[in-house]
Design an enzyme around this catalytic site. Structure first.
Site, PDB file in Angstrom:
ATOM      1  N   GLY A  14       0.782  -1.243   0.000  1.00 48.39           N
ATOM      2  CA  GLY A  14       0.000   0.000   0.000  1.00 48.39           C
ATOM      3  C   GLY A  14       0.808   1.285   0.000  1.00 48.39           C
ATOM      4  N   ILE A  21       0.757   5.955   4.499  1.00 43.84           N
ATOM      5  CA  ILE A  21       1.044   5.380   5.823  1.00 43.84           C
ATOM      6  C   ILE A  21       1.935   4.146   5.648  1.00 43.84           C
ATOM      7  CG2 ILE A  21      -0.025   4.239   7.807  1.00 43.84           C
ATOM      8  CD1 ILE A  21      -2.455   6.129   7.404  1.00 43.84           C
ATOM      9  N   VAL A  66      -5.021  -6.029  -5.431  1.00 43.57           N
ATOM     10  CA  VAL A  66      -5.717  -6.928  -4.503  1.00 43.57           C
ATOM     11  C   VAL A  66      -7.157  -7.224  -4.907  1.00 43.57           C
ATOM     12  CG1 VAL A  66      -4.249  -6.341  -2.515  1.00 43.57           C
ATOM     13  CG2 VAL A  66      -6.385  -5.066  -2.921  1.00 43.57           C
ATOM     14  N   ILE A  93      -4.298  -0.653   2.644  1.00 38.54           N
ATOM     15  CA  ILE A  93      -4.946  -0.501   1.346  1.00 38.54           C
ATOM     16  C   ILE A  93      -6.428  -0.198   1.538  1.00 38.54           C
ATOM     17  CG2 ILE A  93      -5.751  -1.887  -0.641  1.00 38.54           C
ATOM     18  CD1 ILE A  93      -3.029  -3.326  -0.538  1.00 38.54           C
ATOM     19  N   TYR A 156     -17.443  10.167   5.305  1.00 39.93           N
ATOM     20  CA  TYR A 156     -16.696   8.900   5.283  1.00 39.93           C
ATOM     21  C   TYR A 156     -17.584   7.811   4.673  1.00 39.93           C
ATOM     22  CZ  TYR A 156     -13.003   5.695   6.801  1.00 39.93           C
ATOM     23  OH  TYR A 156     -11.960   4.788   6.824  1.00 39.93           O
ATOM     24  N   LYS A 163     -14.891  -0.503   6.804  1.00 45.65           N
ATOM     25  CA  LYS A 163     -13.931  -0.638   7.908  1.00 45.65           C
ATOM     26  C   LYS A 163     -14.515  -1.489   9.043  1.00 45.65           C
ATOM     27  CE  LYS A 163     -10.370   1.805   6.433  1.00 45.65           C
ATOM     28  NZ  LYS A 163      -9.187   1.103   5.883  1.00 45.65           N
ATOM     29  N   ILE A 192      -4.895  11.594   8.588  1.00 39.50           N
ATOM     30  CA  ILE A 192      -3.588  12.038   8.096  1.00 39.50           C
ATOM     31  C   ILE A 192      -3.766  12.393   6.626  1.00 39.50           C
ATOM     32  CG2 ILE A 192      -1.218  11.272   7.600  1.00 39.50           C
ATOM     33  CD1 ILE A 192      -1.604   9.219   9.926  1.00 39.50           C
ATOM     34  N   THR A 194      -3.265  12.066   3.314  1.00 41.34           N
ATOM     35  CA  THR A 194      -2.697  11.218   2.257  1.00 41.34           C
ATOM     36  C   THR A 194      -3.598  11.319   1.023  1.00 41.34           C
ATOM     37  OG1 THR A 194      -4.006   9.336   2.965  1.00 41.34           O
ATOM     38  CG2 THR A 194      -1.824   9.570   3.980  1.00 41.34           C
TER      39      THR A 194
HETATM   40  P1  NAD Z   1      -2.707   6.054   0.336  1.00 40.99           P
HETATM   41  O1  NAD Z   1      -3.532   6.591  -0.774  1.00 40.99           O
HETATM   42  O2  NAD Z   1      -1.318   6.535   0.429  1.00 40.99           O
HETATM   43  O3  NAD Z   1      -2.703   4.467   0.359  1.00 40.99           O
HETATM   44  C1  NAD Z   1      -3.774   3.696  -0.145  1.00 40.99           C
HETATM   45  C2  NAD Z   1      -3.128   2.578  -0.917  1.00 40.99           C
HETATM   46  O4  NAD Z   1      -4.125   1.653  -1.356  1.00 40.99           O
HETATM   47  C3  NAD Z   1      -2.399   3.077  -2.177  1.00 40.99           C
HETATM   48  O5  NAD Z   1      -1.070   2.593  -2.172  1.00 40.99           O
HETATM   49  C4  NAD Z   1      -3.177   2.434  -3.314  1.00 40.99           C
HETATM   50  O6  NAD Z   1      -2.377   2.123  -4.432  1.00 40.99           O
HETATM   51  C5  NAD Z   1      -3.672   1.173  -2.607  1.00 40.99           C
HETATM   52  N1  NAD Z   1      -4.737   0.504  -3.346  1.00 40.99           N
HETATM   53  C6  NAD Z   1      -5.970   0.973  -3.679  1.00 40.99           C
HETATM   54  N2  NAD Z   1      -6.617   0.070  -4.435  1.00 40.99           N
HETATM   55  C7  NAD Z   1      -5.784  -1.010  -4.548  1.00 40.99           C
HETATM   56  C8  NAD Z   1      -5.872  -2.253  -5.232  1.00 40.99           C
HETATM   57  N3  NAD Z   1      -6.952  -2.599  -5.946  1.00 40.99           N
HETATM   58  N4  NAD Z   1      -4.810  -3.114  -5.154  1.00 40.99           N
HETATM   59  C9  NAD Z   1      -3.702  -2.781  -4.451  1.00 40.99           C
HETATM   60  N5  NAD Z   1      -3.563  -1.612  -3.796  1.00 40.99           N
HETATM   61  C10 NAD Z   1      -4.594  -0.738  -3.859  1.00 40.99           C
HETATM   62  O7  NAD Z   1      -3.527   6.428   1.681  1.00 40.99           O
HETATM   63  P2  NAD Z   1      -3.325   6.012   3.198  1.00 40.99           P
HETATM   64  O8  NAD Z   1      -4.055   7.034   3.974  1.00 40.99           O
HETATM   65  O9  NAD Z   1      -1.905   5.763   3.487  1.00 40.99           O
HETATM   66  O10 NAD Z   1      -4.172   4.668   3.317  1.00 40.99           O
HETATM   67  C11 NAD Z   1      -3.643   3.485   3.845  1.00 40.99           C
HETATM   68  C12 NAD Z   1      -4.651   2.824   4.785  1.00 40.99           C
HETATM   69  O11 NAD Z   1      -4.775   3.617   5.962  1.00 40.99           O
HETATM   70  C13 NAD Z   1      -6.050   2.662   4.232  1.00 40.99           C
HETATM   71  O12 NAD Z   1      -6.579   1.426   4.654  1.00 40.99           O
HETATM   72  C14 NAD Z   1      -6.798   3.797   4.894  1.00 40.99           C
HETATM   73  O13 NAD Z   1      -8.188   3.567   4.978  1.00 40.99           O
HETATM   74  C15 NAD Z   1      -6.142   3.751   6.246  1.00 40.99           C
HETATM   75  N6  NAD Z   1      -6.351   4.925   7.080  1.00 40.99           N
HETATM   76  C16 NAD Z   1      -6.004   6.150   6.623  1.00 40.99           C
HETATM   77  C17 NAD Z   1      -6.223   7.241   7.425  1.00 40.99           C
HETATM   78  C18 NAD Z   1      -5.877   8.628   6.941  1.00 40.99           C
HETATM   79  O14 NAD Z   1      -6.426   9.597   7.471  1.00 40.99           O
HETATM   80  N7  NAD Z   1      -4.991   8.763   5.966  1.00 40.99           N
HETATM   81  C19 NAD Z   1      -6.797   7.099   8.708  1.00 40.99           C
HETATM   82  C20 NAD Z   1      -7.119   5.829   9.137  1.00 40.99           C
HETATM   83  C21 NAD Z   1      -6.902   4.744   8.320  1.00 40.99           C
END
Ligand code: NAD
Length: 255
Positions: A14, A21, A66, A93, A156, A163, A192, A194
């Protein structure tokens, strides 16, 4: 804090860019002496992820969408060529159509709901199923979630049920894989900025609001989330499984 993951092989899924993250987790795993392999979603991300892999001294990189079970199986087969034994997997992801991350939840489309759950939740099961083939010495799976699973967060929307399903899968997978010494946990991160987060309408408004409301009166950084993931991957967390750990400056306690 050094060497918590010494000699451990960790697959981090991811990382799309330096704000992901997953990238912060990869850096933290590397700092703690772990060997990192990265997966990236598609060819269009390869250049960027190659530069990230170079920063880790040339970490192995494998393409893996995925949404496709065969792609997940092939990715783990390829991983086995460099990491025949795997000690940890980070699943970071998520994806949902932008139109389902704004407006009225009742307007959520059937397709958007299915896609969000497929990519953001079901994929953890598919990844765990394949990865366990290499986790012959036990290990840890860590996924990323958000408090929108259990309380309503404006915009959201469809990601909330996705989730919730992901967190439930964490518990079922923990029960299934525990006898093989594989622990499964989630980190529930505060917001965060992103790429994925910015798809949510008025995301920056949420950051501003939380800054004055969390017990710590601030938001969290990806590095802080990564340190918690390292803990869950490490032997320090050897008795923790089926858990959702909040790394959110305390936001969950006050809302
Ligand atoms: P990000 O956009 O940097 O990462 C998301 C990743 O998911 C990317 O690398 C993207 O390529 C990948 N992805 C999407 N569809 C895909 C697929 N079909 N196959 C493979 N990879 C795929 O954003 P992030 O914020 O780092 O998100 C990472 C995780 O953290 C997620 O699960 C997100 O829900 C969770 N999260 C984020 C936050 C926030 O505020 N940023 C808070 C809580 C949880």
């Amino acid at each position: 804090m050094s060497g918590l993951l010494h000699d451990k092989n960790i697959l981090v899924m991811g990382a799309a860019n330096q704000r992901s993250i997953a990238w912060s987790i990869a850096e933290a795993v590397h700092r703690e002496g772990g060997r990192v392999a990265l997966t990236y979603q598609a060819e269009r991300l390869k250049g960027r992820v190659t530069r990230l892999a170079d920063e880790l001294g040339g970490a192995p990189m494998i393409e893996c969408d995925v949404a496709d079970d065969d792609a997940v199986r092939r990715a783990v087969d390829r991983l086995a060529e460099t990491m025949p034994v795997l000690h940890g997997v980070v699943h970071s992801i998520a994806w949902a159509p932008a139109e389902d991350l704004q407006g009225s939840f009742v307007e959520t489309t059937r397709t958007g709901f299915a896609q969000a759950n497929d990519i953001s939740s079901y994929s953890l099961i598919a990844v765990a199923r394949e990865a366990r083939r290499l986790m012959t010495e036990g290990g840890a799976v860590v996924t990323m979630t958000y408090a929108g699973s259990w309380r309503v967060i404006p915009n959201y929307n469809v990601m909330g049920p996705a989730k919730a399903s992901l967190e439930s899968s964490v518990r079922y997978l923990a029960a299934d894989l525990g006898p093989a010494g594989v622990r499964v946990n989630a980190v529930s991160a505060g917001p965060i900025a992103t790429v994925a987060a910015r798809t949510i309408k008025d995301f920056s408004g949420m950051l501003d609001l939380l800054e004055s409301h969390t017990p710590l009166r601030r938001n969290v950084t990806a590095d802080e989330v990564a340190d918690a993931a390292v803990f869950l991957l490490s032997d320090l967390a050897r008795a923790i499984t089926g858990e959702v750990v909040h790394v959110d400056a305390g936001a969950h306690a006050v809302t």
